[in-house]
Design an enzyme around this catalytic site. Structure first.
Site, mmCIF file in Angstrom:
data_model
loop_
_atom_site.group_PDB
_atom_site.id
_atom_site.type_symbol
_atom_site.label_atom_id
_atom_site.label_comp_id
_atom_site.label_asym_id
_atom_site.label_seq_id
_atom_site.Cartn_x
_atom_site.Cartn_y
_atom_site.Cartn_z
ATOM 1 N N HIS A 451 -5.144 -1.429 3.482
ATOM 2 C CA HIS A 451 -4.200 -0.699 4.336
ATOM 3 C C HIS A 451 -4.917 -0.119 5.561
ATOM 4 O O HIS A 451 -4.634 0.997 5.983
ATOM 5 C CB HIS A 451 -3.512 0.417 3.547
ATOM 6 C CG HIS A 451 -2.709 -0.067 2.385
ATOM 7 N ND1 HIS A 451 -1.375 -0.387 2.468
ATOM 8 C CD2 HIS A 451 -3.069 -0.340 1.099
ATOM 9 C CE1 HIS A 451 -0.936 -0.809 1.283
ATOM 10 N NE2 HIS A 451 -1.950 -0.803 0.441
ATOM 11 N N ASP A 493 -6.625 0.303 -3.202
ATOM 12 C CA ASP A 493 -5.756 -0.685 -3.851
ATOM 13 C C ASP A 493 -5.347 -1.786 -2.881
ATOM 14 O O ASP A 493 -5.536 -1.679 -1.668
ATOM 15 C CB ASP A 493 -4.512 -0.002 -4.411
ATOM 16 C CG ASP A 493 -3.640 0.570 -3.309
ATOM 17 O OD1 ASP A 493 -4.197 1.140 -2.352
ATOM 18 O OD2 ASP A 493 -2.412 0.441 -3.375
ATOM 19 N N GLU A 494 -4.747 -2.815 -3.428
ATOM 20 C CA GLU A 494 -4.114 -3.906 -2.678
ATOM 21 C C GLU A 494 -5.013 -4.480 -1.585
ATOM 22 O O GLU A 494 -4.625 -4.612 -0.426
ATOM 23 C CB GLU A 494 -2.783 -3.420 -2.074
ATOM 24 C CG GLU A 494 -1.758 -3.040 -3.138
ATOM 25 C CD GLU A 494 -0.402 -2.687 -2.569
ATOM 26 O OE1 GLU A 494 0.603 -3.094 -3.158
ATOM 27 O OE2 GLU A 494 -0.351 -1.989 -1.538
ATOM 28 N N VAL A 495 -6.232 -4.815 -1.977
ATOM 29 C CA VAL A 495 -7.171 -5.395 -1.022
ATOM 30 C C VAL A 495 -8.200 -6.233 -1.777
ATOM 31 O O VAL A 495 -8.525 -5.934 -2.931
ATOM 32 C CB VAL A 495 -7.881 -4.286 -0.212
ATOM 33 C CG1 VAL A 495 -8.745 -3.418 -1.105
ATOM 34 C CG2 VAL A 495 -8.694 -4.863 0.938
ATOM 35 N N TRP A 535 -0.441 3.307 -10.880
ATOM 36 C CA TRP A 535 0.764 2.916 -10.147
ATOM 37 C C TRP A 535 1.435 1.675 -10.713
ATOM 38 O O TRP A 535 2.512 1.295 -10.259
ATOM 39 C CB TRP A 535 0.455 2.707 -8.667
ATOM 40 C CG TRP A 535 -0.474 1.560 -8.352
ATOM 41 C CD1 TRP A 535 -1.817 1.560 -8.465
ATOM 42 C CD2 TRP A 535 -0.107 0.274 -7.846
ATOM 43 N NE1 TRP A 535 -2.339 0.344 -8.065
ATOM 44 C CE2 TRP A 535 -1.299 -0.461 -7.666
ATOM 45 C CE3 TRP A 535 1.104 -0.324 -7.518
ATOM 46 C CZ2 TRP A 535 -1.305 -1.772 -7.196
ATOM 47 C CZ3 TRP A 535 1.100 -1.626 -7.035
ATOM 48 C CH2 TRP A 535 -0.090 -2.337 -6.876
#
EC number: 3.2.1.52
Length: 867
Positions: A451, A493-495, A535
């Site tokens: 992000h 996260d998300e990487v 999450w």
């Protein structure tokens, strides 16, 4: 016998036979009566008023000021009798008031009108109002007691026994006459049965204390509240007492410890908001009612730093705690207890939180929020005892925190939304202090290395590169030197982690500077010292690590009614209370799609009702296993638990959220019968027996409760709907009935797939409710879907939602007929696989009546009478 008395007795003989307006000769009434009646007729007509109707006792009340509500109107006339009310009732009925509080009869009895005659007149008034204004709720208040010891109004005070007999019959007649009887007589009486001398100075009329007491007695009826103040979150231990503290008589807050001065000032401000002036002192004055704040050992099974005791009796309100934070929590509870500004009901409270971490997160990286709007949300957090403000500051969209060393981070050209909008160093310091003043810890999040596209645009390097990591360490060093916060959330996260040393170096860098770290889980390679924030369900749970629960606590994915159900039902971290592994939870607001106005994130997401449900669960603890979307209708204990909570939630909505977005409506009394499944073989237009008239006699497959019913969640089977084994290519039907007292227009939230504010979901096609062929019928007539403002719009994160959700579009106005109205909902489904991952299938419907003020003279209760 006077001429008026004779005419009244003749009138009474026909009073119950008709409900036509009564016309008596004008010369039967006083000059004052005619003055008042002529004034009433000339006053503007307004909708939804609450009218106080009666004689001098009602006339003497400054009702709108007393209740701080301009909707309360005085229709009292000194010297009036029941026939006088009958003579002028047409003016009241024509206004279609929401409520009428009637108090009449003492003058009738003083003029020797018989009890039976008076009761017939009262019945006529009730019948007339019901016939001419069925939307009006009538409250018949008992005739007040009298007191002959003042040697005044002998004709009135000699009728004490007759007053009691009339009141008893008014109570008995209430059900038959469809009014609510309010017994004021008992509560205004002293131990001898006379009008308590402290409420009168002539034995008949009320003084200021009398009107103030009257307000306290009917406050809940005026505003449709529960009889006792609705405390949220509910205390761990609460015992009501048969006494009350006279709040309006209190003049002082007694506090000796200087460390509690800020809390004393806070209480003083809360009292000032209710129009009460007090001073802060170190010593109470004589027997004067007062508040007392003190630090004193308070035993609690956990989190004793936030525990408190609160004791209310007739002369003192005592707040005790181990810390100022505990006193702060006690003040929040006290503020809810003193709702009417008159009396605080006697009680003993011993309270503490089940979880020490009770957080709320906002994402300002994607959609910037002003300082005022952030403070509004922080104030709501504080009122309901949340103590963590998670501030998500950086995103692919924009970097929102000023870093003086690197001004390019907040340059407009490096932002894709709200260009140039960011928080300065002074803004951030102000927010941190604003939170501290309310015993809230601000937890900033600088998302890394994912992000971080805004960082890359601004700095020209990838965050995981050696150069990017060096820049980031400078940023974090400056941050640690500038801001007094104990935690830094690093995201993670998300990487794809291309540099395995990145997160370990970042966390060590922060730890060396005295900061604790938090990261998302699932996420990157975090060290054991970093707290994990869960999450997803498949997030690892290691008993050696500390966790914050955020699984299925994302408001942006939830429908308003579903949100309150599922959050209230949750068992946080699969625990009934916090421990060394699960410290608590954070409720999250991620609104990925762009908004037209910043306020849309509060209108389009169930923020405030969600916060209240979360505050209850995270403070009280407990909850139930599994993630559900619906009210558990098949479990009476859980249903009763939710109904009790919903009543408190709705009280809070009325009292504390006027003018603020609060997307919720009463749903715990809405009962549906479900019929199905019918095999539609992929034909979503196929019709089945439930669309025929005789289906009403069929036995339903199940019965469910709620304004929103989810048959199958898009995260099935992780999140459960009402169907244990939903089948593709099937059709279900749902039906309910509700009562209307008159032919009128009702207003409803109606919807079939409330879009997540994070997915780039498509808007419905023109002329449809959804892409499944769902339909709804009222009394056999189809309800047309909205004329979508962007019908068929392909989902796009840069195209804001406008009216796709029922809670942020105009409620549907539908014609209601007097008596029972029938709703039929058709729910076809084809494949459960959405057309793509941005358009998941959430098989559901919403149908719930809502209050829409000032439309068609309708003041429909938000819960309706659904069965």
């Amino acid at each position: 016998m006077t001429r008026l008395t004779l005419l009244l007795m003749l009138l009474i003989s026909t009073a119950t036979a008709q409900v036509k307006p009564v016309q008596l000769a004008d010369n039967l009434f006083s000059t004052y009566y005619h003055q008042r009646v002529s004034l009433f007729k000339n006053l503007p007509y307004t909708n939804g008023d609450i009218i106080f109707l009666g004689n001098s006792i009602s006339d003497g009340g400054e009702w709108s000021e007393l209740f701080a509500d301009s909707g309360l109107k005085n229709r009292g006339i000194s010297g009036d009798v029941s026939a006088g009310v009958m003579h002028r009732i047409e003016e009241v009925a024509q206004r279609k008031p929401a409520k009428v509080f009637l108090l009449i009869g003492t003058n009738d009895l003083a003029q020797n009108i018989t009890a039976d005659s008076l009761l017939k007149n009262m019945s006529w008034i009730a019948n007339y109002l019901r016939a001419k204004s069925p939307v009006t709720q009538l409250y018949v208040q008992s005739i007040l007691p009298v007191n002959e010891q003042f040697n005044k109004f002998g004709g009135h005070t000699s009728k004490a026994e007759l007053i009691r007999k009339v009141n008893e019959q008014l109570r008995v007649n209430a059900a038959k006459q469809a009014y609510t009887y309010l017994d004021l007589h008992t509560l205004f009486s002293d131990h001898t049965g006379r009008l308590n001398a402290k409420y009168t100075n002539d034995g008949l009329h009320l003084n200021g204390d009398g009107y103030t007491f009257w307000k306290h007695l009917i406050y809940d009826k005026v505003f449709d509240l529960q009889q006792k103040p609705a405390i949220l979150p509910v205390p761990q231990q609460l015992e009501w007492k048969d006494e009350a503290f006279p709040l309006y008589q209190a003049k002082s807050i007694v506090v000796k410890d200087p460390s509690l001065k800020a809390e004393a000032v806070r209480l003083k401000q809360a009292l000032a908001r209710k129009g009460l002036a007090v001073h802060i002192t170190e010593k109470a004055v004589g027997n004067e009612p007062h508040f007392a704040l003190a630090l004193e050992k308070t035993v609690a099974p956990q989190h004793s730093d936030e525990a408190y005791t609160l004791s209310v009796n007739g002369s003192r309100v005592q707040l005790k705690a181990n810390t100022a934070h505990g006193i702060f929590n006690a003040v929040q509870t006290l503020d809810q207890l003193m709702r009417d500004g008159v009396f605080i009901p006697g009680c003993e409270i011993r309270d503490w939180p089940a979880f020490g971490w009770r957080g709320y997160m906002v994402d300002v990286g994607r959609n910037y929020q002003t300082m005022d709007m952030l403070k509004q949300q922080i104030d709501v957090m504080a009122r309901y005892k949340l103590n963590i403000f998670h501030f998500h500051l950086t995103e692919d969209i924009a970097w929102r925190l000023e870093i003086p060393r690197y001004p390019q981070l907040t340059a407009p050209e490096h932002m894709t939304r709200n260009k140039g909008a960011y928080y300065t160093v002074s803004d951030m310091q102000e927010l941190i202090q604003y939170c501290k003043d309310r015993h809230i810890t601000l937890v900033p999040e600088i998302d890394m290395p994912g992000h971080s596209a805004a960082f890359t645009r601004a700095m020209g390097v990838d965050m995981q590169s050696d150069e990017g990591l060096a820049i980031l360490k400078n940023i974090l060093s400056d941050f640690a030197d500038t801001y007094d916060v104990p935690y830094v959330h690093i995201g993670g996260d998300e990487v794809e982690i291309t540099n395995n040393k990145f997160l370990p170096q970042v966390t060590k860098w922060l730890h060396d500077r005295g900061k604790k770290t938090i990261g998302w889980d699932p996420g990157g390679n975090l060290d054991e010292a970093t707290i994990r924030q869960l999450w997803m369900k498949d997030g690892a749970v290691n008993p050696k690590s500390k966790y914050i629960e955020s699984r299925h606590l994302y408001l942006n994915h939830m429908d308003p009614l579903e949100a309150v159900n599922t959050i209230f039902s949750r068992r946080i971290g699969d625990r009934v209370k916090g421990d060394s592994s699960v410290v608590g939870a954070t409720l999250c607001l991620w609104h990925d799609r762009i908004v037209l106005r910043q306020e849309d994130v509060l209108h389009m997401n169930p923020v405030y009702p969600g916060i209240l449900a979360f505050a209850e669960r995270s403070w009280k603890g407990g909850g139930h296993d599994g993630w559900i979307t619906n009210i558990p209708a098949d479990q009476p204990g859980r249903l009763q638990e939710f109904q009790e909570f919903e009543r408190r939630l709705l009280d809070q909505q009325k009292l504390n959220f006027e003018g603020l977005p609060f997307p919720y409506a009463a749903q715990a009394g809405i009962n549906w019968k479900l019929f199905g499944p019918y095999k539609n073989k992929g034909d979503l237009k196929a019709s089945f027996t439930s669309e025929k008239k005789n289906f009403k006699n069929s036995k339903p497959a199940m019965e469910v409760i709620g304004g929103t019913v989810v048959l199958r969640h898009f995260w099935h089977p992780l999140v459960k709907g009402v169907l244990p084994d939903p089948e593709e290519n099937t059709t279900w039907y749902a039906t309910t009935q509700f009562w209307s007292d008159t032919d009128t227009t009702g207003h409803f939230w109606i919807g079939f797939q409330n879009l997540s504010r994070s997915y780039n979901s498509d808007s419905p096609a023109p002329g449809t409710w959804d892409d499944r062929g769902s339909a709804v019928y009222l009394n056999g007539q189809p309800v047309a879907p909205p004329k979508w403002r962007r019908a068929g719009q392909k989902g796009n994160s840069e195209i804001p939602l406008l009216d796709e959700g029922y809670e942020y579009r105009t409620p549907v106005a539908l014609p209601l007929r007097k008596g029972w109205n029938t709703v039929l909902v058709k729910l076809p489904a084809g494949s459960f696989k959405g057309k793509d991952w941005q358009n998941p299938t959430k098989w559901m419907f919403t149908f719930v009546p809502v209050t829409v003020e000032n439309q068609d003279n309708s003041r429909m209760d938000s819960g309706g009478s659904l069965q």
